[in-house]
Design a protein around this motif. Structure first.
Motif, PDB file in Angstrom:
ATOM      1  N   THR A   1      49.569  35.272  42.430  1.00 31.17           N
ATOM      2  CA  THR A   1      49.353  36.157  43.579  1.00 31.17           C
ATOM      3  C   THR A   1      48.046  36.934  43.476  1.00 31.17           C
ATOM      4  O   THR A   1      47.611  37.552  44.447  1.00 31.17           O
ATOM      5  CB  THR A   1      50.507  37.171  43.698  1.00 31.17           C
ATOM      6  N   HIS A   2      47.428  36.949  42.278  1.00 33.93           N
ATOM      7  CA  HIS A   2      46.184  37.692  42.094  1.00 33.93           C
ATOM      8  C   HIS A   2      45.409  37.069  40.935  1.00 33.93           C
ATOM      9  O   HIS A   2      45.939  36.276  40.152  1.00 33.93           O
ATOM     10  CB  HIS A   2      46.467  39.171  41.818  1.00 33.93           C
ATOM     11  N   TRP A   3      44.161  37.458  40.820  1.00 37.96           N
ATOM     12  CA  TRP A   3      43.283  36.879  39.810  1.00 37.96           C
ATOM     13  C   TRP A   3      43.441  37.585  38.467  1.00 37.96           C
ATOM     14  O   TRP A   3      43.612  38.788  38.408  1.00 37.96           O
ATOM     15  CB  TRP A   3      41.828  36.994  40.244  1.00 37.96           C
ATOM     16  N   SER A   4      43.356  36.799  37.409  1.00 34.15           N
ATOM     17  CA  SER A   4      43.188  37.327  36.052  1.00 34.15           C
ATOM     18  C   SER A   4      41.833  36.857  35.540  1.00 34.15           C
ATOM     19  O   SER A   4      41.181  35.979  36.139  1.00 34.15           O
ATOM     20  CB  SER A   4      44.294  36.804  35.135  1.00 34.15           C
ATOM     21  N   LEU A   5      41.393  37.410  34.420  1.00 40.14           N
ATOM     22  CA  LEU A   5      40.119  36.985  33.844  1.00 40.14           C
ATOM     23  C   LEU A   5      40.126  35.487  33.544  1.00 40.14           C
ATOM     24  O   LEU A   5      39.157  34.774  33.847  1.00 40.14           O
ATOM     25  CB  LEU A   5      39.838  37.775  32.565  1.00 40.14           C
ATOM     26  N   ARG A   6      41.217  35.003  32.950  1.00 37.01           N
ATOM     27  CA  ARG A   6      41.265  33.593  32.564  1.00 37.01           C
ATOM     28  C   ARG A   6      41.275  32.672  33.789  1.00 37.01           C
ATOM     29  O   ARG A   6      40.613  31.630  33.809  1.00 37.01           O
ATOM     30  CB  ARG A   6      42.503  33.332  31.709  1.00 37.01           C
ATOM     31  N   LEU A   7      42.045  33.053  34.820  1.00 36.74           N
ATOM     32  CA  LEU A   7      42.079  32.223  36.022  1.00 36.74           C
ATOM     33  C   LEU A   7      40.709  32.154  36.687  1.00 36.74           C
ATOM     34  O   LEU A   7      40.246  31.082  37.085  1.00 36.74           O
ATOM     35  CB  LEU A   7      43.119  32.770  37.002  1.00 36.74           C
ATOM     36  N   MET A   8      40.054  33.313  36.823  1.00 41.78           N
ATOM     37  CA  MET A   8      38.746  33.320  37.473  1.00 41.78           C
ATOM     38  C   MET A   8      37.722  32.553  36.653  1.00 41.78           C
ATOM     39  O   MET A   8      36.885  31.823  37.207  1.00 41.78           O
ATOM     40  CB  MET A   8      38.283  34.757  37.696  1.00 41.78           C
ATOM     41  N   ALA A   9      37.779  32.699  35.337  1.00 39.16           N
ATOM     42  CA  ALA A   9      36.833  31.969  34.494  1.00 39.16           C
ATOM     43  C   ALA A   9      37.008  30.467  34.667  1.00 39.16           C
ATOM     44  O   ALA A   9      36.026  29.703  34.723  1.00 39.16           O
ATOM     45  CB  ALA A   9      37.030  32.371  33.035  1.00 39.16           C
ATOM     46  N   ARG A  10      38.259  30.018  34.780  1.00 41.65           N
ATOM     47  CA  ARG A  10      38.516  28.584  34.952  1.00 41.65           C
ATOM     48  C   ARG A  10      38.061  28.097  36.323  1.00 41.65           C
ATOM     49  O   ARG A  10      37.417  27.037  36.443  1.00 41.65           O
ATOM     50  CB  ARG A  10      40.001  28.310  34.746  1.00 41.65           C
ATOM     51  N   TYR A  11      38.378  28.848  37.388  1.00 38.86           N
ATOM     52  CA  TYR A  11      38.005  28.435  38.744  1.00 38.86           C
ATOM     53  C   TYR A  11      36.489  28.460  38.950  1.00 38.86           C
ATOM     54  O   TYR A  11      35.935  27.594  39.623  1.00 38.86           O
ATOM     55  CB  TYR A  11      38.670  29.351  39.770  1.00 38.86           C
ATOM     56  N   ALA A  12      35.832  29.502  38.379  1.00 38.51           N
ATOM     57  CA  ALA A  12      34.394  29.654  38.612  1.00 38.51           C
ATOM     58  C   ALA A  12      33.560  28.921  37.578  1.00 38.51           C
ATOM     59  O   ALA A  12      32.339  28.798  37.750  1.00 38.51           O
ATOM     60  CB  ALA A  12      34.018  31.147  38.608  1.00 38.51           C
ATOM     61  N   GLY A  13      34.180  28.437  36.504  1.00 37.72           N
ATOM     62  CA  GLY A  13      33.443  27.703  35.482  1.00 37.72           C
ATOM     63  C   GLY A  13      32.514  28.573  34.670  1.00 37.72           C
ATOM     64  O   GLY A  13      31.393  28.154  34.323  1.00 37.72           O
ATOM     65  N   VAL A  14      32.962  29.803  34.371  1.00 38.63           N
ATOM     66  CA  VAL A  14      32.154  30.732  33.575  1.00 38.63           C
ATOM     67  C   VAL A  14      33.030  31.274  32.441  1.00 38.63           C
ATOM     68  O   VAL A  14      34.205  30.914  32.304  1.00 38.63           O
ATOM     69  CB  VAL A  14      31.611  31.890  34.438  1.00 38.63           C
ATOM     70  N   SER A  15      32.469  32.179  31.643  1.00 44.76           N
ATOM     71  CA  SER A  15      33.222  32.721  30.517  1.00 44.76           C
ATOM     72  C   SER A  15      34.017  33.956  30.932  1.00 44.76           C
ATOM     73  O   SER A  15      33.737  34.576  31.972  1.00 44.76           O
ATOM     74  CB  SER A  15      32.265  33.096  29.375  1.00 44.76           C
ATOM     75  N   LEU A  16      35.000  34.322  30.108  1.00 48.31           N
ATOM     76  CA  LEU A  16      35.771  35.536  30.363  1.00 48.31           C
ATOM     77  C   LEU A  16      34.854  36.752  30.422  1.00 48.31           C
ATOM     78  O   LEU A  16      35.018  37.640  31.266  1.00 48.31           O
ATOM     79  CB  LEU A  16      36.829  35.731  29.270  1.00 48.31           C
ATOM     80  N   TRP A  17      33.920  36.819  29.505  1.00 47.99           N
ATOM     81  CA  TRP A  17      33.020  37.973  29.433  1.00 47.99           C
ATOM     82  C   TRP A  17      32.184  38.095  30.703  1.00 47.99           C
ATOM     83  O   TRP A  17      31.978  39.191  31.219  1.00 47.99           O
ATOM     84  CB  TRP A  17      32.099  37.824  28.207  1.00 47.99           C
ATOM     85  N   GLN A  18      31.720  36.966  31.217  1.00 49.41           N
ATOM     86  CA  GLN A  18      30.909  36.999  32.435  1.00 49.41           C
ATOM     87  C   GLN A  18      31.731  37.492  33.635  1.00 49.41           C
ATOM     88  O   GLN A  18      31.239  38.274  34.449  1.00 49.41           O
ATOM     89  CB  GLN A  18      30.314  35.620  32.707  1.00 49.41           C
ATOM     90  N   VAL A  19      32.977  37.041  33.746  1.00 52.36           N
ATOM     91  CA  VAL A  19      33.844  37.530  34.820  1.00 52.36           C
ATOM     92  C   VAL A  19      34.048  39.037  34.678  1.00 52.36           C
ATOM     93  O   VAL A  19      33.962  39.788  35.660  1.00 52.36           O
ATOM     94  CB  VAL A  19      35.208  36.812  34.801  1.00 52.36           C
ATOM     95  N   ALA A  20      34.299  39.489  33.469  1.00 61.05           N
ATOM     96  CA  ALA A  20      34.515  40.922  33.239  1.00 61.05           C
ATOM     97  C   ALA A  20      33.300  41.729  33.646  1.00 61.05           C
ATOM     98  O   ALA A  20      33.428  42.817  34.232  1.00 61.05           O
ATOM     99  CB  ALA A  20      34.858  41.168  31.771  1.00 61.05           C
ATOM    100  N   GLN A  21      32.100  41.234  33.351  1.00 62.22           N
ATOM    101  CA  GLN A  21      30.888  41.959  33.712  1.00 62.22           C
ATOM    102  C   GLN A  21      30.695  42.024  35.233  1.00 62.22           C
ATOM    103  O   GLN A  21      30.312  43.059  35.777  1.00 62.22           O
ATOM    104  CB  GLN A  21      29.671  41.280  33.060  1.00 62.22           C
ATOM    105  N   VAL A  22      30.963  40.929  35.911  1.00 65.21           N
ATOM    106  CA  VAL A  22      30.824  40.914  37.376  1.00 65.21           C
ATOM    107  C   VAL A  22      31.830  41.869  38.011  1.00 65.21           C
ATOM    108  O   VAL A  22      31.485  42.656  38.906  1.00 65.21           O
ATOM    109  CB  VAL A  22      31.013  39.485  37.921  1.00 65.21           C
ATOM    110  N   TRP A  23      33.071  41.822  37.559  1.00 64.10           N
ATOM    111  CA  TRP A  23      34.089  42.721  38.116  1.00 64.10           C
ATOM    112  C   TRP A  23      33.772  44.180  37.829  1.00 64.10           C
ATOM    113  O   TRP A  23      33.952  45.039  38.683  1.00 64.10           O
ATOM    114  CB  TRP A  23      35.458  42.355  37.550  1.00 64.10           C
TER     115      TRP A  23
END
Length: 276
Positions: A22-44
Motif C-alpha cells: 500500500t506504500h513505498w519502503s526503501l527496499r521497494l523503491m530501490a528495486r523499482y527505480a534500480g538504485v541503492s537504498l542510500w540513494q532513495v533515502a537521500q532523495v526522500w
C-alpha cells in the motif's frame, strides 16, 4: 543520480503505489527505480518525503462551523470579565484492565514488560471541567453516561464555583447535553452559558488535551483489579494535577487561521477527487 532519475523516484513516491504493498519502503523503491537504498533515502530526505508515516484527519461538515470556531476561540483568547470559562467533556467507558501475569519491572538493560492479554473488571466514565484560567480540573466519576449524570455534574459545578461569576461552558454536541431536563435546569440557572464546538472538532475543546495526559500518565500502563482501583487512580491524578501541574491554558491560533486551514483542506480533498 541525474535529474531524470531523481524525478522518477519522486513521481513514483507521490503518484504511484507498488503492486505488492500500500506504500513505498526503501527496499521497494530501490528495486523499482534500480538504485541503492542510500540513494532513495537521500532523495526522500531532500524532499521531506516519509511514505511509511500516515496521519488521519477529519473535516467538519457543520454548517455553523465558522460561527462556532469564532465563538470558542474568542473565549480562549479573550475570556470575559467576572466569569469562568470551563471546557467540559466526558471520557466514557474507561476500562479497568488487569494483566493476566504480574508486570516485569524496569531494570538496567531491560524495559518494563507486561503481557499482551488482560482481564476486564468493568468500566467507569469521567466528567471533567477544565478551568482555562488556572488549568485546574473538577471531575466526577460515574458508572453510566446519561443526561442524568451530566445534570448532576452541572449541579456539582454550580456548587463548587463562586455564585457571583458567570460560567461559560464549552461542550461538544453529545445528545446528553441537550435533553429537555438539561434545558429546563439551565433556564433556572442563567449564569450557565453553553458554547458548542463544531461537530467532528473535539480538538477545539481544551479538556481533550488533559484527557490525553490522564490516559498517557495514569491509565495506559497501570493495572486495575477492580473499578474501585480505577476510580482511585483517576482521583489521585486529578488531585496531583491540581496541586502540582495546573497552569493557565494558552491558545495561539486565531479563528481566521483555523477556518482558512479547514477551507484549504476541503479544496485539497475536492481537487484529489477530481484528479481520481
Amino acid at each position: 543520480l541525474d535529474e531524470a532519475k531523481i524525478k522518477e523516484i519522486l513521481t513514483l513516491t507521490t503518484q504511484r503505489v507498488p503492486r505488492e504493498a500500500t506504500h513505498w519502503s526503501l527496499r521497494l523503491m530501490a528495486r523499482y527505480a534500480g538504485v541503492s537504498l542510500w540513494q532513495v533515502a537521500q532523495v526522500w530526505a531532500a524532499a521531506d518525503l516519509k511514505p511509511h508515516r500516515l496521519k488521519t484527519f477529519k473535516i467538519s461538515n457543520d454548517p455553523h462551523f465558522a460561527d462556532k470556531v469564532v465563538d470558542v476561540v474568542g473565549l480562549y483568547l479573550n475570556p470575559p470579565d467576572n466569569a469562568l470559562v470551563l471546557s467540559v467533556d466526558e471520557k466514557t467507558q474507561i476500562q479497568a484492565l488487569d494483566r493476566t501475569q504480574p508486570m516485569l519491572p524496569l531494570k538496567p538493560g531491560q524495559i518494563e514488560r507486561r503481557t499482551h492479554d488482560y482481564r476486564r473488571h468493568g468500566t467507569a466514565s469521567l466528567y471533567a471541567a477544565f478551568d482555562i484560567l488556572t488549568g485546574k480540573v473538577m471531575g466526577r466519576i460515574t458508572q453510566r453516561h446519561r443526561a442524568r449524570e451530566f445534570l448532576e455534574f452541572l449541579r456539582q459545578i454550580d456548587r463548587s464555583t463562586p455564585i457571583e461569576l458567570d460560567l461559560h461552558v464549552i461542550l461538544d454536541n453529545s445528545s446528553t447535553h441537550k435533553t429537555a431536563a438539561v434545558r429546563e435546569w439551565l433556564e433556572k440557572h442563567p449564569r450557565f452559558k453553553l458554547h458548542f464546538t463544531p461537530t467532528s472538532a473535539s480538538w477545539l475543546n481544551a479538556v481533550e488535551g488533559w484527557f490525553a495526559q490522564l490516559e498517557r500518565r495514569a491509565l495506559y500502563r497501570d493495572t486495575f483489579s477492580s473499578v474501585a482501583d480505577l476510580r482511585a487512580a483517576i482521583r489521585r491524578f486529578i488531585e496531583a494535577h491540581n496541586e502540582h501541574s495546573a497552569k493557565p491554558f494558552r491558545w495561539n491560533k486565531t479563528a481566521e487561521s483555523i477556518i482558512g486551514s479547514v477551507h484549504r483542506a476541503k479544496l485539497a480533498v475536492i481537487r484529489n477527487e477530481l484528479l481520481d
